[in-house]
Write an enzyme that holds these catalytic residues in place. Sequence first.
Site, short mmCIF file in Angstrom:
data_model
loop_
_atom_site.label_atom_id
_atom_site.label_comp_id
_atom_site.label_asym_id
_atom_site.label_seq_id
_atom_site.Cartn_x
_atom_site.Cartn_y
_atom_site.Cartn_z
N GLU A 125 1.00 -1.19 0.03
CA GLU A 125 -0.04 -0.05 0.02
C GLU A 125 0.92 1.24 0.08
OE1 GLU A 125 -1.63 0.21 4.23
OE2 GLU A 125 -2.16 -1.87 3.76
N LYS A 127 2.72 4.57 0.92
CA LYS A 127 3.19 5.12 2.20
C LYS A 127 2.84 6.67 2.23
CE LYS A 127 6.75 4.95 5.73
NZ LYS A 127 6.74 6.52 6.12
N TYR A 235 -5.35 3.25 7.02
CA TYR A 235 -4.30 1.88 6.58
C TYR A 235 -4.46 0.58 7.74
CZ TYR A 235 -1.05 4.41 9.57
OH TYR A 235 -0.51 5.31 10.33
N LYS A 323 11.34 2.50 0.79
CA LYS A 323 11.61 4.18 0.74
C LYS A 323 11.90 4.59 -0.56
CE LYS A 323 10.94 6.76 3.68
NZ LYS A 323 11.35 7.16 5.22
N CYS A 419 13.82 48.51 -9.65
CA CYS A 419 12.99 47.52 -10.28
C CYS A 419 13.97 46.89 -11.45
CB CYS A 419 11.99 48.11 -10.91
SG CYS A 419 11.24 46.87 -12.18
N CYS A 422 12.28 47.92 -14.96
CA CYS A 422 12.20 49.22 -15.27
C CYS A 422 13.12 50.28 -14.65
CB CYS A 422 10.95 49.82 -15.33
SG CYS A 422 10.33 50.01 -13.77
N CYS A 437 7.45 47.53 -7.30
CA CYS A 437 8.03 48.41 -8.18
C CYS A 437 6.69 49.23 -8.36
CB CYS A 437 8.30 47.78 -9.63
SG CYS A 437 8.38 49.14 -10.96
N CYS A 443 5.86 50.07 -16.26
CA CYS A 443 6.98 48.94 -16.08
C CYS A 443 6.79 47.84 -17.02
CB CYS A 443 6.98 48.59 -14.60
SG CYS A 443 8.22 47.03 -14.25
S1 IVH Z 1 1.50 1.08 8.86
C1 IVH Z 1 3.29 -1.06 12.37
N1 IVH Z 1 0.70 1.89 6.54
O1 IVH Z 1 4.49 5.62 8.19
C2 IVH Z 1 3.72 0.23 11.73
N2 IVH Z 1 2.04 3.36 8.11
O2 IVH Z 1 7.24 4.68 9.64
C3 IVH Z 1 2.19 0.98 11.44
N3 IVH Z 1 2.40 5.49 7.30
O3 IVH Z 1 3.91 6.64 11.34
C4 IVH Z 1 2.18 1.76 10.30
N4 IVH Z 1 1.35 5.09 5.15
O4 IVH Z 1 2.02 7.11 10.10
C5 IVH Z 1 1.46 2.03 7.77
N5 IVH Z 1 0.01 2.46 4.42
C6 IVH Z 1 0.95 2.73 5.50
C7 IVH Z 1 1.26 4.13 5.89
C8 IVH Z 1 1.92 4.17 7.11
C9 IVH Z 1 1.79 5.97 6.00
C10 IVH Z 1 3.07 6.15 8.32
C11 IVH Z 1 2.55 5.84 9.67
C12 IVH Z 1 3.94 5.74 10.41
C13 IVH Z 1 4.96 5.63 9.47
C14 IVH Z 1 5.68 4.22 9.87
#
Ligand code: IVH
Length: 680
Positions: A125, A127, A235, A323, A419, A422, A437, A443
């Site tokens: 999903e 992040k 989430y 990441k 300016c 101008c 200006c 201008c």
């Molecule tokens: S699961 C067990 N799912 O990322 C961890 N976190 O480093 C529970 N975050 O502070 C988090 N999207 O707020 C999860 N789809 C997602 C997320 C998500 C963003 C953020 C979350 C947390 C940080 C974790």
Amino acid sequence: MTSAPGAEQGAAAERAAELRSEIERHNHLYYVLDEPAVSDAQYDALLNELRDLEGVHPELLTPDSPTQRVGGHPLEKFIQVEHLQPMLSLANARDEGELRAWAVRVATLAEKSGLDGSAIDYVAEPKIDGLAISLLYEDGALVRGATRGDGEIGEDVTHNLRTIGAIPLRVPDAPRTLEVRGEVYLPRSAFARLNEVRAAAGEPTFANPRNSAAGSIRQLDPHVAAARPLSIWCYGVGAVDGLELETHREWLDWLRARGFKVSPEVEVYSEVESLAAGCRAWEERREALDYEIDGVVVKVNGLSIQRGLGVVGREPRGAIAWKFAPMTAQTILRRVAWNVGRTGHLVPFADLEPVPVSGVIVKLATLHNEEDLHRKDVRDGDEVVVMRAGDVIPQVVSPTPAAQRNPERGEPPRPPERCPSCDTPTVKPEEGVWTICPNRASCPGQLHQAVKHFVSRGAMDIEGLGERQAERFLADGLIGDVAGIYELDQERLTRLEGFGETSAGNLLAAIDVSKERPFHRVLFALGIPGIGAVGARALAHHLGSMDALLGATAEDVEEIEGMGPVLARAIVETLAEERTRALIERLRAHGLQMEERGAAAPPEGPLSGRTLVITGTLPNLSRDEATARIEAAGGRVTGSVSGNTDYLVAGDDSGTKLARAREVGIEVIDEAGLEALLEG
Ligand code: IVH
């Protein structure tokens, strides 16, 4: 005889309950599904009826009533609250190799506990890069919302979270206790607009959508959050008492079915190969999404396996965050330079040593305004952090710590005394936040910007009069300002090199056609600070005419959605200026539209009677341009896909709307398809 008080109260209670469920249904359609079913006026009528009913029968007022979303008074201070289940963090995988290594570890550990490691499913999903929050529901009612804090104890921000339409105040068939976890965010488009408005008012801008979302939630006064179009992606769950499900995926589906906003694009994978491909696909779509993501979260789908894997420190072994490469880079700020804007404001920008930021070479970056420049304290020659996100124009975030420590650092840059266009001495009005200006009459920099904006596609869209042509007319003295465009004639035009009778005639005809552009386009074209395409529409729609707008007070303007007090005052002040009024009167005399015609009279064209939705990034047209051209062809553009939509124009990466259009069976076209429709 009047009915007995008990009976009357019973009827009122019944109507209140009916209204509440109807309003929440519309909230869900609008905020979660992005598919409104009623107009703003119809929605307001329901809310007003409920408010009136609760006014007459205060005993009927409940904390989960939709009238209570924007609560009353600011808090004195934040209260610390303990999460029922801690909010954990995630370990990171920086690349595919680390993701694979994690999957191998998970399988090995699972097998050690007697489970089949090869049968593990993963859920991927987005992040979301926002602010983590936890919502506590008791017997289905939202009783508390808190920030993550240190994971154990957060701050009670219920008053602000209630203002977010996508957060249900009541959950049907809920277990006794339920903690829902999610990320509050500000859509990128809303962030760009918020910064635009703040910059125009000389206020400090936000560095990124995450900071603006966090800044809105960490406020004692709920009106700040209520004024920003915040949303949430949910989430997962924390503590639950009274319901057990077997997989993470089932929880996501359960939450979605009960009105929570859960990404519709969450996928389950049984192979690491396809999982990694899914993660890469998210990275590729990243910039086309209207919310910021900084990675993909991968979770083991089976909850008993997840529990069995346990937690190391604060990180569960059963989940990991892939990441993405950061959208920031470091480079040298050669110098802070200044541009003159269309209303004379001197706008600082950064001239940078070219640097690649997530695949794009960045040479220039915005610094928004003087306030921004001072707050960030960047100086010529500094090593700086540059970011591309949330905003098409890259921005300078800050000097690096090394630059800040440098004893040889230059002085803070100051706005130029003359300016840059101008050479007129600049002034800083005593109460103003901008250096300007003052040469608004002649201008060339200001005029150039104003004319360029006026003729642009989302504004008057004059065929044959683009930016370059406008520049030439100004330079040759053919026009002195935007109204001058309507004073051009055949004789003067044919004196110009490259203009024959026919081309001059065509241009004059196109200029004539532009007089039919609706009032909101004229208003946008005027380039009044803070009135963008959306604001112009709202003003035109609510006030109906230029005369009504010229007669409006800041308070009147403030009543319109999206118009804060600072912006409203700035608009009214600009409209009160002699120069602005004189320009408006000249345009009126040339026959430009000064009244918003009813929706009943859209122009006739190949798209008459058709409703289109635009989503994603189109290769050559901005949203404003595409909207303007569709409207000019008689079509209507709406924000969300519904049964009334005829076409979805999908650009690069189109997310939920595309998925929905496919679901509902609506024809999806690309930019070329749109061009073909416009041709008729
Ligand atoms: S699961 C067990 N799912 O990322 C961890 N976190 O480093 C529970 N975050 O502070 C988090 N999207 O707020 C999860 N789809 C997602 C997320 C998500 C963003 C953020 C979350 C947390 C940080 C974790």
